[in-house]
Design a protein around this motif. Structure first.
Motif, PDB file in Angstrom:
ATOM      1  N   TYR A  27       4.635   8.641   3.066  1.00 43.74           N
ATOM      2  CA  TYR A  27       3.688   9.521   2.370  1.00 43.74           C
ATOM      3  C   TYR A  27       3.798   9.342   0.855  1.00 43.74           C
ATOM      4  CZ  TYR A  27       0.339  13.275   3.254  1.00 43.74           C
ATOM      5  OH  TYR A  27      -0.817  14.000   3.408  1.00 43.74           O
ATOM      6  N   LEU A  28       5.019   9.189   0.353  1.00 38.91           N
ATOM      7  CA  LEU A  28       5.199   8.980  -1.085  1.00 38.91           C
ATOM      8  C   LEU A  28       4.542   7.679  -1.531  1.00 38.91           C
ATOM      9  CD1 LEU A  28       8.890  10.183  -1.548  1.00 38.91           C
ATOM     10  CD2 LEU A  28       6.827  11.301  -2.415  1.00 38.91           C
ATOM     11  N   LEU A  29       4.635   6.646  -0.703  1.00 35.76           N
ATOM     12  CA  LEU A  29       3.970   5.373  -1.021  1.00 35.76           C
ATOM     13  C   LEU A  29       2.450   5.557  -1.043  1.00 35.76           C
ATOM     14  CD1 LEU A  29       6.120   2.905   1.129  1.00 35.76           C
ATOM     15  CD2 LEU A  29       6.082   3.076  -1.369  1.00 35.76           C
ATOM     16  N   CYS A  30       1.937   6.285  -0.063  1.00 33.67           N
ATOM     17  CA  CYS A  30       0.491   6.545  -0.023  1.00 33.67           C
ATOM     18  C   CYS A  30       0.051   7.365  -1.227  1.00 33.67           C
ATOM     19  CB  CYS A  30       0.117   7.269   1.265  1.00 33.67           C
ATOM     20  SG  CYS A  30       0.334   6.301   2.779  1.00 33.67           S
ATOM     21  N   LEU A  31       0.855   8.356  -1.596  1.00 32.35           N
ATOM     22  CA  LEU A  31       0.517   9.190  -2.749  1.00 32.35           C
ATOM     23  C   LEU A  31       0.492   8.358  -4.025  1.00 32.35           C
ATOM     24  CD1 LEU A  31      -0.033  11.944  -4.021  1.00 32.35           C
ATOM     25  CD2 LEU A  31       2.446  12.318  -4.128  1.00 32.35           C
ATOM     26  N   ALA A  32       1.457   7.459  -4.177  1.00 29.69           N
ATOM     27  CA  ALA A  32       1.465   6.581  -5.349  1.00 29.69           C
ATOM     28  C   ALA A  32       0.206   5.728  -5.395  1.00 29.69           C
ATOM     29  CB  ALA A  32       2.714   5.696  -5.324  1.00 29.69           C
ATOM     30  N   SER A  33      -0.262   5.293  -4.230  1.00 27.23           N
ATOM     31  CA  SER A  33      -1.499   4.510  -4.163  1.00 27.23           C
ATOM     32  C   SER A  33      -2.707   5.356  -4.538  1.00 27.23           C
ATOM     33  CB  SER A  33      -1.674   3.941  -2.749  1.00 27.23           C
ATOM     34  OG  SER A  33      -2.950   3.354  -2.595  1.00 27.23           O
ATOM     35  N   ASN A 269      -7.014   3.153   6.655  1.00 25.84           N
ATOM     36  CA  ASN A 269      -7.606   3.059   5.328  1.00 25.84           C
ATOM     37  C   ASN A 269      -7.176   1.755   4.684  1.00 25.84           C
ATOM     38  OD1 ASN A 269      -8.026   3.365   2.426  1.00 25.84           O
ATOM     39  ND2 ASN A 269      -8.566   5.472   2.901  1.00 25.84           N
ATOM     40  N   GLN A 270      -8.102   0.787   4.644  1.00 29.66           N
ATOM     41  CA  GLN A 270      -7.790  -0.527   4.112  1.00 29.66           C
ATOM     42  C   GLN A 270      -7.400  -0.470   2.640  1.00 29.66           C
ATOM     43  OE1 GLN A 270      -7.543  -3.534   5.546  1.00 29.66           O
ATOM     44  NE2 GLN A 270      -7.002  -4.410   3.557  1.00 29.66           N
ATOM     45  N   THR A 271      -8.030   0.430   1.877  1.00 24.17           N
ATOM     46  CA  THR A 271      -7.745   0.527   0.446  1.00 24.17           C
ATOM     47  C   THR A 271      -6.294   0.922   0.201  1.00 24.17           C
ATOM     48  OG1 THR A 271     -10.030   1.196   0.036  1.00 24.17           O
ATOM     49  CG2 THR A 271      -8.434   1.642  -1.700  1.00 24.17           C
ATOM     50  N   ILE A 272      -5.839   1.980   0.874  1.00 27.76           N
ATOM     51  CA  ILE A 272      -4.459   2.433   0.695  1.00 27.76           C
ATOM     52  C   ILE A 272      -3.484   1.412   1.263  1.00 27.76           C
ATOM     53  CG2 ILE A 272      -2.777   4.184   1.396  1.00 27.76           C
ATOM     54  CD1 ILE A 272      -4.932   6.266   1.178  1.00 27.76           C
ATOM     55  N   SER A 274      -3.754  -1.856   1.531  1.00 27.13           N
ATOM     56  CA  SER A 274      -3.630  -3.007   0.637  1.00 27.13           C
ATOM     57  C   SER A 274      -2.822  -2.654  -0.606  1.00 27.13           C
ATOM     58  CB  SER A 274      -5.021  -3.506   0.226  1.00 27.13           C
ATOM     59  OG  SER A 274      -5.756  -3.935   1.347  1.00 27.13           O
ATOM     60  N   SER A 275      -3.060  -1.453  -1.132  1.00 27.86           N
ATOM     61  CA  SER A 275      -2.346  -1.028  -2.330  1.00 27.86           C
ATOM     62  C   SER A 275      -0.855  -0.869  -2.067  1.00 27.86           C
ATOM     63  CB  SER A 275      -2.937   0.284  -2.845  1.00 27.86           C
ATOM     64  OG  SER A 275      -2.247   0.743  -3.977  1.00 27.86           O
ATOM     65  N   VAL A 276      -0.502  -0.279  -0.931  1.00 29.70           N
ATOM     66  CA  VAL A 276       0.910  -0.099  -0.595  1.00 29.70           C
ATOM     67  C   VAL A 276       1.573  -1.446  -0.353  1.00 29.70           C
ATOM     68  CG1 VAL A 276       2.490   0.820   1.156  1.00 29.70           C
ATOM     69  CG2 VAL A 276       0.605   2.224   0.313  1.00 29.70           C
ATOM     70  N   ARG A 277       0.850  -2.363   0.298  1.00 32.12           N
ATOM     71  CA  ARG A 277       1.408  -3.692   0.538  1.00 32.12           C
ATOM     72  C   ARG A 277       1.719  -4.399  -0.773  1.00 32.12           C
ATOM     73  NH1 ARG A 277      -2.151  -5.782   4.119  1.00 32.12           N
ATOM     74  NH2 ARG A 277      -3.485  -6.637   2.465  1.00 32.12           N
ATOM     75  N   LYS A 278       0.850  -4.224  -1.755  1.00 34.84           N
ATOM     76  CA  LYS A 278       1.086  -4.846  -3.059  1.00 34.84           C
ATOM     77  C   LYS A 278       2.289  -4.232  -3.758  1.00 34.84           C
ATOM     78  CE  LYS A 278      -3.739  -6.127  -3.894  1.00 34.84           C
ATOM     79  NZ  LYS A 278      -4.951  -5.880  -4.723  1.00 34.84           N
ATOM     80  N   MET A 279       2.535  -2.944  -3.502  1.00 34.09           N
ATOM     81  CA  MET A 279       3.663  -2.278  -4.151  1.00 34.09           C
ATOM     82  C   MET A 279       5.002  -2.705  -3.575  1.00 34.09           C
ATOM     83  SD  MET A 279       2.598   1.669  -4.967  1.00 34.09           S
ATOM     84  CE  MET A 279       2.041   2.081  -3.316  1.00 34.09           C
ATOM     85  N   ILE A 280       5.058  -2.934  -2.265  1.00 39.15           N
ATOM     86  CA  ILE A 280       6.354  -3.155  -1.622  1.00 39.15           C
ATOM     87  C   ILE A 280       6.619  -4.607  -1.237  1.00 39.15           C
ATOM     88  CG2 ILE A 280       6.374  -0.805  -0.734  1.00 39.15           C
ATOM     89  CD1 ILE A 280       5.604  -1.874   1.989  1.00 39.15           C
ATOM     90  N   CYS A 281       5.590  -5.444  -1.219  1.00 38.19           N
ATOM     91  CA  CYS A 281       5.764  -6.841  -0.801  1.00 38.19           C
ATOM     92  C   CYS A 281       5.742  -7.769  -2.014  1.00 38.19           C
ATOM     93  CB  CYS A 281       4.674  -7.264   0.178  1.00 38.19           C
ATOM     94  SG  CYS A 281       4.727  -6.396   1.748  1.00 38.19           S
ATOM     95  N   PRO A 282       6.652  -8.737  -2.071  1.00 35.68           N
ATOM     96  CA  PRO A 282       6.594  -9.729  -3.141  1.00 35.68           C
ATOM     97  C   PRO A 282       5.267 -10.476  -3.121  1.00 35.68           C
ATOM     98  CG  PRO A 282       8.676  -9.871  -1.940  1.00 35.68           C
ATOM     99  CD  PRO A 282       7.775  -8.947  -1.159  1.00 35.68           C
ATOM    100  N   ALA A 283       4.867 -10.997  -4.253  1.00 37.56           N
ATOM    101  CA  ALA A 283       3.557 -11.637  -4.380  1.00 37.56           C
ATOM    102  C   ALA A 283       3.391 -12.802  -3.406  1.00 37.56           C
ATOM    103  CB  ALA A 283       3.348 -12.118  -5.818  1.00 37.56           C
ATOM    104  N   ARG A 284       4.467 -13.526  -3.137  1.00 34.41           N
ATOM    105  CA  ARG A 284       4.334 -14.710  -2.281  1.00 34.41           C
ATOM    106  C   ARG A 284       4.074 -14.353  -0.820  1.00 34.41           C
ATOM    107  NH1 ARG A 284       9.788 -14.361  -3.506  1.00 34.41           N
ATOM    108  NH2 ARG A 284      11.233 -14.150  -1.741  1.00 34.41           N
ATOM    109  N   PHE A 285       4.339 -13.078  -0.437  1.00 36.14           N
ATOM    110  CA  PHE A 285       4.096 -12.657   0.942  1.00 36.14           C
ATOM    111  C   PHE A 285       2.756 -11.949   1.115  1.00 36.14           C
ATOM    112  CE2 PHE A 285       8.832 -12.574   0.826  1.00 36.14           C
ATOM    113  CZ  PHE A 285       9.032 -13.627   1.708  1.00 36.14           C
ATOM    114  N   GLN A 286       2.010 -11.807   0.021  1.00 39.07           N
ATOM    115  CA  GLN A 286       0.732 -11.123   0.096  1.00 39.07           C
ATOM    116  C   GLN A 286      -0.359 -12.132   0.412  1.00 39.07           C
ATOM    117  OE1 GLN A 286       0.046  -8.829  -3.414  1.00 39.07           O
ATOM    118  NE2 GLN A 286       2.061  -7.840  -3.346  1.00 39.07           N
ATOM    119  N   ASN A 287      -1.113 -11.846   1.490  1.00 37.34           N
ATOM    120  CA  ASN A 287      -2.184 -12.735   1.911  1.00 37.34           C
ATOM    121  C   ASN A 287      -3.405 -12.568   1.037  1.00 37.34           C
ATOM    122  OD1 ASN A 287      -0.652 -13.670   4.080  1.00 37.34           O
ATOM    123  ND2 ASN A 287      -1.310 -11.945   5.361  1.00 37.34           N
ATOM    124  N   ASP A 288      -4.263 -13.545   1.093  1.00 39.77           N
ATOM    125  CA  ASP A 288      -5.533 -13.449   0.387  1.00 39.77           C
ATOM    126  C   ASP A 288      -6.373 -12.364   1.032  1.00 39.77           C
ATOM    127  OD1 ASP A 288      -7.838 -13.759  -0.965  1.00 39.77           O
ATOM    128  OD2 ASP A 288      -8.173 -15.861  -0.434  1.00 39.77           O
TER     129      ASP A 288
END
Length: 308
Positions: A27-33, A269-272, A274-288
């Motif tokens: 929930y804290l991750l979602c709130l940050a997003s 919710n795709q928007t949240i 994607s945002s959470v994935r960007k916060m917790i995953c290194p850039a090299r693991f983020q898909n296009d």
């Protein structure tokens, strides 16, 4: 009280502490997003932030604190002031959560069916009055009603502290009114929302909108199930005898009412997500995400961010 006399619930305690901590972190991750500058101006996100303000402390108490107190068999007499304060906070948060959930449902309906002329409410300063009302009723529940008290033998919170006085003295009419109203209004609003989506989907030949329908219907089913079952059983068990398994089931529903919103956000919710994935995953693991973002843009066009 000796250690042998305490009603300890180690397994349930571990479950609530572990699952509650998991829900709170999500929930804290979602709130940050949601606090992103681009999203905080969207009406649905404003209401979702307000809902998170009530849900997160509620989850900390009805899961994490409950698990800890149940694990060690802590009674009201051990820490009366702390238990009283936690009970007041969790009940106030529940009342505020109820008002915010109804507001969010109305916001979704206003976006789906603009013929109702509710759209202006959520796109004007009037929305802040609705959010303020949620905090007003939460404050009322926190400061001006009788708080629930944790009972380790039942692993939940009762208004009757179990210290020998007449149980009728502890009845909280506000809880009965709030829970029954929440059940009736939530079921009515989400039934209308789902029926409107089905009618609208029959007139739109769009695979993406069909996906939106499925997501909203699934979300509505989850919300209605936990809110309705949890609210009604909590009222019943405060007034009548209930077996322990039913009491624990009601508490799990209460936990899910406040905690599963984070899971809904991350799965529907795709928007949240994607945002959470960007916060917790290194850039090299983020898909296009170009395809996902294109789909999300269509989703917003068709349903105006009703998926939350």
């Amino acid at each position: 009280m000796s250690e042998e006399e305490r009603a300890k619930r180690p397994y349930l305690g571990l479950y609530f502490m572990t699952s509650g901590s998991f829900f709170v972190i999500l929930y804290l991750l979602c709130l940050a997003s949601m606090l992103n500058r681009e999203r905080i101006h969207i009406p649905a996100f404003k209401i979702m932030i307000c809902l998170a303000i009530f849900d997160i402390p509620s989850e900390c108490i009805n899961s994490v604190a409950t698990g800890y107190m149940g694990f060690y068999g802590i009674y009201y007499c051990d820490y009366p002031r702390l238990t009283f304060i936690l009970g007041a906070i969790v009940f106030g948060a529940w009342v505020g959560c109820s008002a915010s959930s109804i507001t969010l449902a109305l916001c979704r309906i206003s976006e789906i069916n603009q013929k109702l002329n509710l759209h202006w409410i959520f796109h004007s300063s009037f929305i802040y009055l609705l959010l303020f009302f949620s905090f007003v009723v939460a404050s009322y529940g926190m400061f001006f009603t009788k708080p629930p008290i944790f009972r380790p033998e039942y692993m939940t919170w009762f208004f009757d502290a179990g210290i020998g006085f007449d149980p009728s003295y502890y009845y909280n009419v506000s809880q009965v009114i709030n829970n029954i109203s929440l059940t009736v209004i939530t079921l009515s609003l989400y039934t209308y929302l789902v029926s409107s989506l089905i009618r609208k989907g029959n007139n739109i030949e769009s695979a993406q909108f069909t996906k939106t329908q499925r997501q909203v219907i699934l979300q509505a089913a989850i919300i209605c199930f936990f809110h309705s079952i949890g609210s009604l059983v909590c009222v019943y068990m405060q007034l009548f005898y209930s077996p322990k398994w039913l009491i624990v089931a009601a508490h799990v529903c209460w936990q899910c009412c406040t905690g599963c919103a984070s899971v809904i956000y991350l799965t529907l919710n795709q928007t949240i997500r994607s945002s959470v994935r960007k916060m917790i995953c290194p850039a090299r693991f983020q898909n296009d995400n170009r395809v996902s973002n294109a789909s999300d843009g269509m989703l917003r066009t068709n349903a105006s961010e009703v998926i939350s």
